[in-house]
Write a protein that holds these residues in place. Structure first.
Motif, PDB file in Angstrom:
ATOM      1  N   THR A 221     -56.686  -6.858 -37.023  1.00  0.00           N
ATOM      2  CA  THR A 221     -57.299  -7.442 -35.826  1.00  0.00           C
ATOM      3  C   THR A 221     -56.242  -7.754 -34.775  1.00  0.00           C
ATOM      4  O   THR A 221     -56.395  -7.410 -33.594  1.00  0.00           O
ATOM      5  N   HIS A 222     -55.151  -8.377 -35.197  1.00  0.00           N
ATOM      6  CA  HIS A 222     -54.084  -8.711 -34.255  1.00  0.00           C
ATOM      7  C   HIS A 222     -53.379  -7.462 -33.721  1.00  0.00           C
ATOM      8  O   HIS A 222     -52.994  -7.424 -32.542  1.00  0.00           O
ATOM      9  N   ILE A 223     -53.216  -6.463 -34.549  1.00  0.00           N
ATOM     10  CA  ILE A 223     -52.602  -5.209 -34.094  1.00  0.00           C
ATOM     11  C   ILE A 223     -53.482  -4.542 -33.041  1.00  0.00           C
ATOM     12  O   ILE A 223     -52.988  -4.062 -32.020  1.00  0.00           O
ATOM     13  N   ASN A 224     -54.796  -4.526 -33.273  1.00  0.00           N
ATOM     14  CA  ASN A 224     -55.711  -3.939 -32.287  1.00  0.00           C
ATOM     15  C   ASN A 224     -55.631  -4.667 -30.950  1.00  0.00           C
ATOM     16  O   ASN A 224     -55.641  -4.041 -29.886  1.00  0.00           O
ATOM     17  N   GLU A 225     -55.571  -6.002 -30.996  1.00  0.00           N
ATOM     18  CA  GLU A 225     -55.468  -6.778 -29.765  1.00  0.00           C
ATOM     19  C   GLU A 225     -54.163  -6.477 -29.034  1.00  0.00           C
ATOM     20  O   GLU A 225     -54.141  -6.325 -27.813  1.00  0.00           O
ATOM     21  N   ALA A 226     -53.066  -6.395 -29.785  1.00  0.00           N
ATOM     22  CA  ALA A 226     -51.765  -6.109 -29.171  1.00  0.00           C
ATOM     23  C   ALA A 226     -51.726  -4.697 -28.593  1.00  0.00           C
ATOM     24  O   ALA A 226     -51.155  -4.482 -27.516  1.00  0.00           O
ATOM     25  N   LEU A 227     -52.321  -3.737 -29.293  1.00  0.00           N
ATOM     26  CA  LEU A 227     -52.342  -2.359 -28.795  1.00  0.00           C
ATOM     27  C   LEU A 227     -53.156  -2.243 -27.510  1.00  0.00           C
ATOM     28  O   LEU A 227     -52.825  -1.444 -26.639  1.00  0.00           O
ATOM     29  N   GLU A 228     -54.213  -3.030 -27.390  1.00  0.00           N
ATOM     30  CA  GLU A 228     -55.031  -2.995 -26.175  1.00  0.00           C
ATOM     31  C   GLU A 228     -54.219  -3.478 -24.970  1.00  0.00           C
ATOM     32  O   GLU A 228     -54.345  -2.940 -23.880  1.00  0.00           O
ATOM     33  N   VAL A 229     -53.358  -4.453 -25.180  1.00  0.00           N
ATOM     34  CA  VAL A 229     -52.575  -5.003 -24.083  1.00  0.00           C
ATOM     35  C   VAL A 229     -51.307  -4.188 -23.829  1.00  0.00           C
ATOM     36  O   VAL A 229     -50.966  -3.890 -22.687  1.00  0.00           O
ATOM     37  N   ARG A 230     -50.601  -3.793 -24.903  1.00  0.00           N
ATOM     38  CA  ARG A 230     -49.283  -3.168 -24.757  1.00  0.00           C
ATOM     39  C   ARG A 230     -49.274  -1.657 -24.896  1.00  0.00           C
ATOM     40  O   ARG A 230     -48.355  -1.005 -24.435  1.00  0.00           O
ATOM     41  N   GLU A 231     -50.220  -1.076 -25.621  1.00  0.00           N
ATOM     42  CA  GLU A 231     -50.338   0.356 -25.916  1.00  0.00           C
ATOM     43  C   GLU A 231     -49.305   0.872 -26.922  1.00  0.00           C
ATOM     44  O   GLU A 231     -49.592   1.784 -27.668  1.00  0.00           O
TER      45      GLU A 231
ATOM     46  N   GLN B  14     -51.610   3.814 -43.182  1.00  0.00           N
ATOM     47  CA  GLN B  14     -52.749   2.912 -43.344  1.00  0.00           C
ATOM     48  C   GLN B  14     -52.996   2.099 -42.070  1.00  0.00           C
ATOM     49  O   GLN B  14     -54.140   1.952 -41.635  1.00  0.00           O
ATOM     50  N   LEU B  15     -51.938   1.576 -41.478  1.00  0.00           N
ATOM     51  CA  LEU B  15     -52.080   0.815 -40.233  1.00  0.00           C
ATOM     52  C   LEU B  15     -52.646   1.684 -39.115  1.00  0.00           C
ATOM     53  O   LEU B  15     -53.529   1.256 -38.374  1.00  0.00           O
ATOM     54  N   ALA B  16     -52.137   2.899 -38.991  1.00  0.00           N
ATOM     55  CA  ALA B  16     -52.617   3.803 -37.946  1.00  0.00           C
ATOM     56  C   ALA B  16     -54.088   4.145 -38.144  1.00  0.00           C
ATOM     57  O   ALA B  16     -54.863   4.153 -37.190  1.00  0.00           O
ATOM     58  N   GLU B  17     -54.464   4.392 -39.389  1.00  0.00           N
ATOM     59  CA  GLU B  17     -55.854   4.755 -39.672  1.00  0.00           C
ATOM     60  C   GLU B  17     -56.798   3.584 -39.408  1.00  0.00           C
ATOM     61  O   GLU B  17     -57.821   3.744 -38.747  1.00  0.00           O
ATOM     62  N   GLU B  18     -56.452   2.409 -39.890  1.00  0.00           N
ATOM     63  CA  GLU B  18     -57.342   1.256 -39.752  1.00  0.00           C
ATOM     64  C   GLU B  18     -57.388   0.733 -38.316  1.00  0.00           C
ATOM     65  O   GLU B  18     -58.406   0.193 -37.891  1.00  0.00           O
ATOM     66  N   ALA B  19     -56.313   0.878 -37.574  1.00  0.00           N
ATOM     67  CA  ALA B  19     -56.294   0.444 -36.177  1.00  0.00           C
ATOM     68  C   ALA B  19     -56.750   1.561 -35.242  1.00  0.00           C
ATOM     69  O   ALA B  19     -56.803   1.358 -34.029  1.00  0.00           O
ATOM     70  N   GLN B  20     -57.032   2.741 -35.781  1.00  0.00           N
ATOM     71  CA  GLN B  20     -57.429   3.921 -35.020  1.00  0.00           C
ATOM     72  C   GLN B  20     -56.404   4.215 -33.929  1.00  0.00           C
ATOM     73  O   GLN B  20     -56.733   4.452 -32.778  1.00  0.00           O
TER      74      GLN B  20
ATOM     75  N   ILE C  94     -43.820   2.558 -35.594  1.00  0.00           N
ATOM     76  CA  ILE C  94     -44.188   2.555 -34.177  1.00  0.00           C
ATOM     77  C   ILE C  94     -45.600   3.122 -34.054  1.00  0.00           C
ATOM     78  O   ILE C  94     -45.870   4.224 -34.530  1.00  0.00           O
ATOM     79  N   LEU C  95     -46.480   2.345 -33.409  1.00  0.00           N
ATOM     80  CA  LEU C  95     -47.868   2.750 -33.211  1.00  0.00           C
ATOM     81  C   LEU C  95     -48.186   2.833 -31.720  1.00  0.00           C
ATOM     82  O   LEU C  95     -47.678   2.041 -30.920  1.00  0.00           O
ATOM     83  N   TYR C  96     -49.057   3.782 -31.363  1.00  0.00           N
ATOM     84  CA  TYR C  96     -49.508   3.946 -29.987  1.00  0.00           C
ATOM     85  C   TYR C  96     -51.017   4.105 -29.975  1.00  0.00           C
ATOM     86  O   TYR C  96     -51.593   4.801 -30.809  1.00  0.00           O
ATOM     87  N   LYS C  97     -51.642   3.423 -29.029  1.00  0.00           N
ATOM     88  CA  LYS C  97     -53.079   3.593 -28.816  1.00  0.00           C
ATOM     89  C   LYS C  97     -53.343   3.399 -27.331  1.00  0.00           C
ATOM     90  O   LYS C  97     -52.931   2.390 -26.749  1.00  0.00           O
ATOM     91  N   GLU C  98     -54.001   4.360 -26.716  1.00  0.00           N
ATOM     92  CA  GLU C  98     -54.277   4.274 -25.286  1.00  0.00           C
ATOM     93  C   GLU C  98     -55.215   3.110 -25.014  1.00  0.00           C
ATOM     94  O   GLU C  98     -56.245   2.957 -25.668  1.00  0.00           O
TER      95      GLU C  98
ATOM     96  N   LYS D 177     -54.171   0.345 -19.039  1.00  0.00           N
ATOM     97  CA  LYS D 177     -53.402   1.565 -19.211  1.00  0.00           C
ATOM     98  C   LYS D 177     -52.150   1.542 -18.343  1.00  0.00           C
ATOM     99  O   LYS D 177     -52.226   1.430 -17.125  1.00  0.00           O
ATOM    100  N   THR D 178     -50.969   1.605 -18.994  1.00  0.00           N
ATOM    101  CA  THR D 178     -49.714   1.609 -18.253  1.00  0.00           C
ATOM    102  C   THR D 178     -48.857   2.825 -18.594  1.00  0.00           C
ATOM    103  O   THR D 178     -48.038   3.240 -17.790  1.00  0.00           O
ATOM    104  N   ILE D 179     -49.038   3.398 -19.775  1.00  0.00           N
ATOM    105  CA  ILE D 179     -48.225   4.530 -20.205  1.00  0.00           C
ATOM    106  C   ILE D 179     -48.932   5.839 -19.836  1.00  0.00           C
ATOM    107  O   ILE D 179     -50.084   6.058 -20.215  1.00  0.00           O
ATOM    108  N   VAL D 180     -48.224   6.684 -19.103  1.00  0.00           N
ATOM    109  CA  VAL D 180     -48.744   8.003 -18.755  1.00  0.00           C
ATOM    110  C   VAL D 180     -47.973   9.023 -19.573  1.00  0.00           C
ATOM    111  O   VAL D 180     -46.766   9.171 -19.412  1.00  0.00           O
ATOM    112  N   LEU D 181     -48.674   9.697 -20.475  1.00  0.00           N
ATOM    113  CA  LEU D 181     -48.018  10.682 -21.349  1.00  0.00           C
ATOM    114  C   LEU D 181     -47.752  11.978 -20.589  1.00  0.00           C
ATOM    115  O   LEU D 181     -48.549  12.390 -19.761  1.00  0.00           O
ATOM    116  N   PRO D 182     -46.638  12.628 -20.930  1.00  0.00           N
ATOM    117  CA  PRO D 182     -46.317  13.910 -20.277  1.00  0.00           C
ATOM    118  C   PRO D 182     -47.253  15.007 -20.753  1.00  0.00           C
ATOM    119  O   PRO D 182     -47.839  14.946 -21.780  1.00  0.00           O
TER     120      PRO D 182
END
Length: 96
Positions: A34-44, A64-70, A82-86, A91-96
């Motif tokens: 839950t906390h990882i999902n919240e952090a990914l939403e803010v930080r990506e 496991q973390l990547a799968e459960e946090a999608q 290191i995890l990334y989720k758009e 949205k601040t990170i623009v992928l090449p």
């Protein structure tokens, strides 16, 4: 699914980040996800440390973390994951 170029770009961005979560003896649980999902939403892009007393394989924990946090697993190096989720709203990170 990230391309090789996108993965390299995200790794370079994550280099200067500090880990914001730790996986210890308790392993991966719903509260952590839950906390990882919240952090990914803010930080990506976030770093997570797997402590030595965890007893789990770091690659398995990362998958496991990547799968459960999608999220996308960018890299597992040493004890760092290191995890990334758009983000939908911050949205601040623009992928090449």
């Amino acid at each position: 699914m990230l391309t090789g170029k996108q993965t390299r770009y995200l790794r370079s961005m994550a280099h200067h980040l500090k880990p914001i979560f730790q996986v210890g003896k308790g392993g991966v649980n719903g509260h952590l996800i839950t906390h990882i999902n919240e952090a990914l939403e803010v930080r990506e892009l976030i770093k997570i440390t797997v402590l030595n007393n965890s007893g789990a394989d770091r690659n398995e924990v990362g998958a496991q973390l990547a799968e459960e946090a999608q999220a996308e697993l960018v890299q597992v190096i040493g004890k760092i994951i290191i995890l990334y989720k758009e983000s939908r709203e911050h949205k601040t990170i623009v992928l090449p």
